[in-house]
Design a protein around this motif. Sequence first.
Motif, PDB file in Angstrom:
ATOM      1  N   ILE A 117       0.780  -1.191  -0.056  1.00 41.43           N
ATOM      2  CA  ILE A 117       0.041  -0.118  -0.204  1.00 41.43           C
ATOM      3  C   ILE A 117       0.849   1.118   0.091  1.00 41.43           C
ATOM      4  CG2 ILE A 117      -1.963   1.365   1.332  1.00 41.43           C
ATOM      5  CD1 ILE A 117      -3.083  -1.407   2.366  1.00 41.43           C
ATOM      6  N   GLY A 118       1.815   1.591   0.251  1.00 44.33           N
ATOM      7  CA  GLY A 118       2.564   2.412   1.101  1.00 44.33           C
ATOM      8  C   GLY A 118       3.377   3.091  -0.496  1.00 44.33           C
ATOM      9  N   LYS A 119       3.804   2.267  -1.131  1.00 42.25           N
ATOM     10  CA  LYS A 119       4.728   1.546  -2.837  1.00 42.25           C
ATOM     11  C   LYS A 119       3.960   2.059  -3.365  1.00 42.25           C
ATOM     12  CE  LYS A 119       8.227  -1.400  -1.778  1.00 42.25           C
ATOM     13  NZ  LYS A 119       8.462  -3.896  -2.733  1.00 42.25           N
ATOM     14  N   ARG A 120       2.072   1.990  -3.697  1.00 49.55           N
ATOM     15  CA  ARG A 120       1.948   2.190  -4.616  1.00 49.55           C
ATOM     16  C   ARG A 120       1.396   3.972  -4.114  1.00 49.55           C
ATOM     17  NH1 ARG A 120      -1.669  -1.761  -4.113  1.00 49.55           N
ATOM     18  NH2 ARG A 120      -3.205  -0.946  -2.001  1.00 49.55           N
ATOM     19  N   LEU A 121       0.627   4.182  -2.725  1.00 50.95           N
ATOM     20  CA  LEU A 121       0.912   6.080  -2.451  1.00 50.95           C
ATOM     21  C   LEU A 121       2.036   6.975  -3.362  1.00 50.95           C
ATOM     22  CD1 LEU A 121      -0.574   5.165   1.211  1.00 50.95           C
ATOM     23  CD2 LEU A 121      -2.552   5.635  -1.211  1.00 50.95           C
ATOM     24  N   ALA A 122       2.877   5.847  -2.850  1.00 51.88           N
ATOM     25  CA  ALA A 122       3.913   6.851  -3.175  1.00 51.88           C
ATOM     26  C   ALA A 122       4.777   6.803  -5.069  1.00 51.88           C
ATOM     27  CB  ALA A 122       5.475   6.330  -2.491  1.00 51.88           C
ATOM     28  N   ASN A 123       4.229   5.554  -5.125  1.00 49.63           N
ATOM     29  CA  ASN A 123       4.735   6.147  -6.689  1.00 49.63           C
ATOM     30  C   ASN A 123       3.091   7.178  -7.313  1.00 49.63           C
ATOM     31  OD1 ASN A 123       6.621   4.380  -7.327  1.00 49.63           O
ATOM     32  ND2 ASN A 123       5.668   2.948  -7.070  1.00 49.63           N
ATOM     33  N   GLU A 138      -0.739  25.370  -3.053  1.00 49.51           N
ATOM     34  CA  GLU A 138      -1.087  24.700  -1.812  1.00 49.51           C
ATOM     35  C   GLU A 138      -1.688  22.856  -2.018  1.00 49.51           C
ATOM     36  OE1 GLU A 138      -6.048  24.549   0.104  1.00 49.51           O
ATOM     37  OE2 GLU A 138      -5.368  26.269  -0.134  1.00 49.51           O
ATOM     38  N   THR A 139      -1.551  22.437  -3.193  1.00 48.59           N
ATOM     39  CA  THR A 139      -2.250  21.060  -3.518  1.00 48.59           C
ATOM     40  C   THR A 139      -1.042  20.395  -3.453  1.00 48.59           C
ATOM     41  OG1 THR A 139      -3.918  21.288  -4.789  1.00 48.59           O
ATOM     42  CG2 THR A 139      -2.718  19.490  -5.289  1.00 48.59           C
ATOM     43  N   GLU A 140       0.356  21.241  -3.925  1.00 46.37           N
ATOM     44  CA  GLU A 140       1.961  20.403  -4.418  1.00 46.37           C
ATOM     45  C   GLU A 140       2.270  20.463  -2.919  1.00 46.37           C
ATOM     46  OE1 GLU A 140       5.997  21.700  -6.377  1.00 46.37           O
ATOM     47  OE2 GLU A 140       4.230  22.097  -7.220  1.00 46.37           O
ATOM     48  N   GLU A 141       1.799  21.088  -1.521  1.00 44.38           N
ATOM     49  CA  GLU A 141       2.353  21.419  -0.508  1.00 44.38           C
ATOM     50  C   GLU A 141       1.212  19.854   0.161  1.00 44.38           C
ATOM     51  OE1 GLU A 141       2.233  24.636   2.179  1.00 44.38           O
ATOM     52  OE2 GLU A 141       2.811  26.106   0.286  1.00 44.38           O
ATOM     53  N   GLU A 142       0.346  20.005   0.356  1.00 39.97           N
ATOM     54  CA  GLU A 142      -0.211  18.515  -0.104  1.00 39.97           C
ATOM     55  C   GLU A 142       0.385  17.766   0.093  1.00 39.97           C
ATOM     56  OE1 GLU A 142      -3.719  17.084   3.070  1.00 39.97           O
ATOM     57  OE2 GLU A 142      -2.258  19.548   3.029  1.00 39.97           O
ATOM     58  N   LEU A 143       0.284  17.004  -1.264  1.00 39.16           N
ATOM     59  CA  LEU A 143       1.523  15.729  -1.959  1.00 39.16           C
ATOM     60  C   LEU A 143       2.466  15.921  -1.270  1.00 39.16           C
ATOM     61  CD1 LEU A 143      -0.456  16.014  -5.605  1.00 39.16           C
ATOM     62  CD2 LEU A 143      -0.887  14.480  -3.644  1.00 39.16           C
ATOM     63  N   ASN A 144       3.257  16.691  -1.375  1.00 44.68           N
ATOM     64  CA  ASN A 144       4.297  16.736  -0.871  1.00 44.68           C
ATOM     65  C   ASN A 144       4.587  16.544   1.642  1.00 44.68           C
ATOM     66  OD1 ASN A 144       6.159  16.525  -2.331  1.00 44.68           O
ATOM     67  ND2 ASN A 144       5.776  19.369  -2.601  1.00 44.68           N
ATOM     68  N   THR A 150       4.129   9.212   4.217  1.00 49.02           N
ATOM     69  CA  THR A 150       3.865   7.736   3.239  1.00 49.02           C
ATOM     70  C   THR A 150       5.653   6.964   3.923  1.00 49.02           C
ATOM     71  OG1 THR A 150       2.382   8.481   1.650  1.00 49.02           O
ATOM     72  CG2 THR A 150       3.811   6.283   1.438  1.00 49.02           C
ATOM     73  N   LYS A 151       6.284   7.878   3.539  1.00 48.83           N
ATOM     74  CA  LYS A 151       7.502   7.666   3.981  1.00 48.83           C
ATOM     75  C   LYS A 151       7.908   7.089   5.023  1.00 48.83           C
ATOM     76  CE  LYS A 151      12.723   9.295   4.061  1.00 48.83           C
ATOM     77  NZ  LYS A 151      13.568   8.331   3.243  1.00 48.83           N
ATOM     78  N   GLN A 152       7.247   8.042   6.586  1.00 50.76           N
ATOM     79  CA  GLN A 152       6.910   7.594   7.499  1.00 50.76           C
ATOM     80  C   GLN A 152       6.249   6.212   8.075  1.00 50.76           C
ATOM     81  OE1 GLN A 152       5.628  10.483   9.294  1.00 50.76           O
ATOM     82  NE2 GLN A 152       7.239  12.277   9.114  1.00 50.76           N
ATOM     83  N   TRP A 153       5.135   5.685   7.264  1.00 53.79           N
ATOM     84  CA  TRP A 153       4.510   4.427   6.744  1.00 53.79           C
ATOM     85  C   TRP A 153       4.903   3.570   6.577  1.00 53.79           C
ATOM     86  CZ3 TRP A 153      -1.161   3.105   6.482  1.00 53.79           C
ATOM     87  CH2 TRP A 153      -1.558   2.471   5.435  1.00 53.79           C
ATOM     88  N   MET A 154       5.711   3.742   5.470  1.00 56.17           N
ATOM     89  CA  MET A 154       6.933   2.568   5.245  1.00 56.17           C
ATOM     90  C   MET A 154       8.090   2.554   5.918  1.00 56.17           C
ATOM     91  SD  MET A 154       6.240   1.590   2.013  1.00 56.17           S
ATOM     92  CE  MET A 154       6.911   0.497   1.520  1.00 56.17           C
ATOM     93  N   ASN A 155       8.495   3.813   6.577  1.00 58.09           N
ATOM     94  CA  ASN A 155       9.878   2.859   7.860  1.00 58.09           C
ATOM     95  C   ASN A 155       9.187   2.763   9.203  1.00 58.09           C
ATOM     96  OD1 ASN A 155      11.393   4.258   6.419  1.00 58.09           O
ATOM     97  ND2 ASN A 155      11.241   6.145   8.039  1.00 58.09           N
TER      98      ASN A 155
END
Length: 180
Positions: A117-123, A138-144, A150-155
């Motif tokens: 799930i994490g890989k799919r979301l990050a991709n 604003e949208t770009e900030e939200e996506l970042n 997602t990186k924390q999720w994967m960690n």
Amino acid sequence: MKGASSEFLQKIEEQYIEGIADNMRTYGVSATVGRVLGVIYTNRKPMTLEELSTETGMSKTRMSQVVREMIDLNIASKVYEKGVRKDLYNVEEDYYQTFISLFTSNWQKVIQKNKMIGKRLANQIHKELEQNDQLTEETEEELNLWLTETKQWMNYYQWLDELVDFFESGEIFKHVPKPE
């Protein structure tokens, strides 16, 4: 137990089996699996599906499903005994190993699912950031932010994976030894 009646021994055995069944619920495993585990354990030798069906009152089909689940959880295995034509099943007799098998089996499934799930979301997020030139700031900030999340999720799931390895390797016993 000198002089213990067979009725008394039967009650002790039933209480023991029910205790195992209750423990299984704690691990997120059905009480049925716990009862079958307890029946094989208290029998003190491998058993056939027919013997287990008779002992538990379950159908042979249901028993087959339960035993398959136990094998998937790494708490039972098919064993060979010379001269016996029917499949025999035995259980792990080490309580600690049974716990580790249940703990790690459940977590491995969760870890693999959530890593995917994490890989799919990050991709998906990376793709949107790279390909959509119409994003507002604003949208770009939200996506970042979601990318960071997602990186924390994967960690977290990587850490859980290492924790599972810590248990499966037996390293846990160097830090939390089994009582003598």
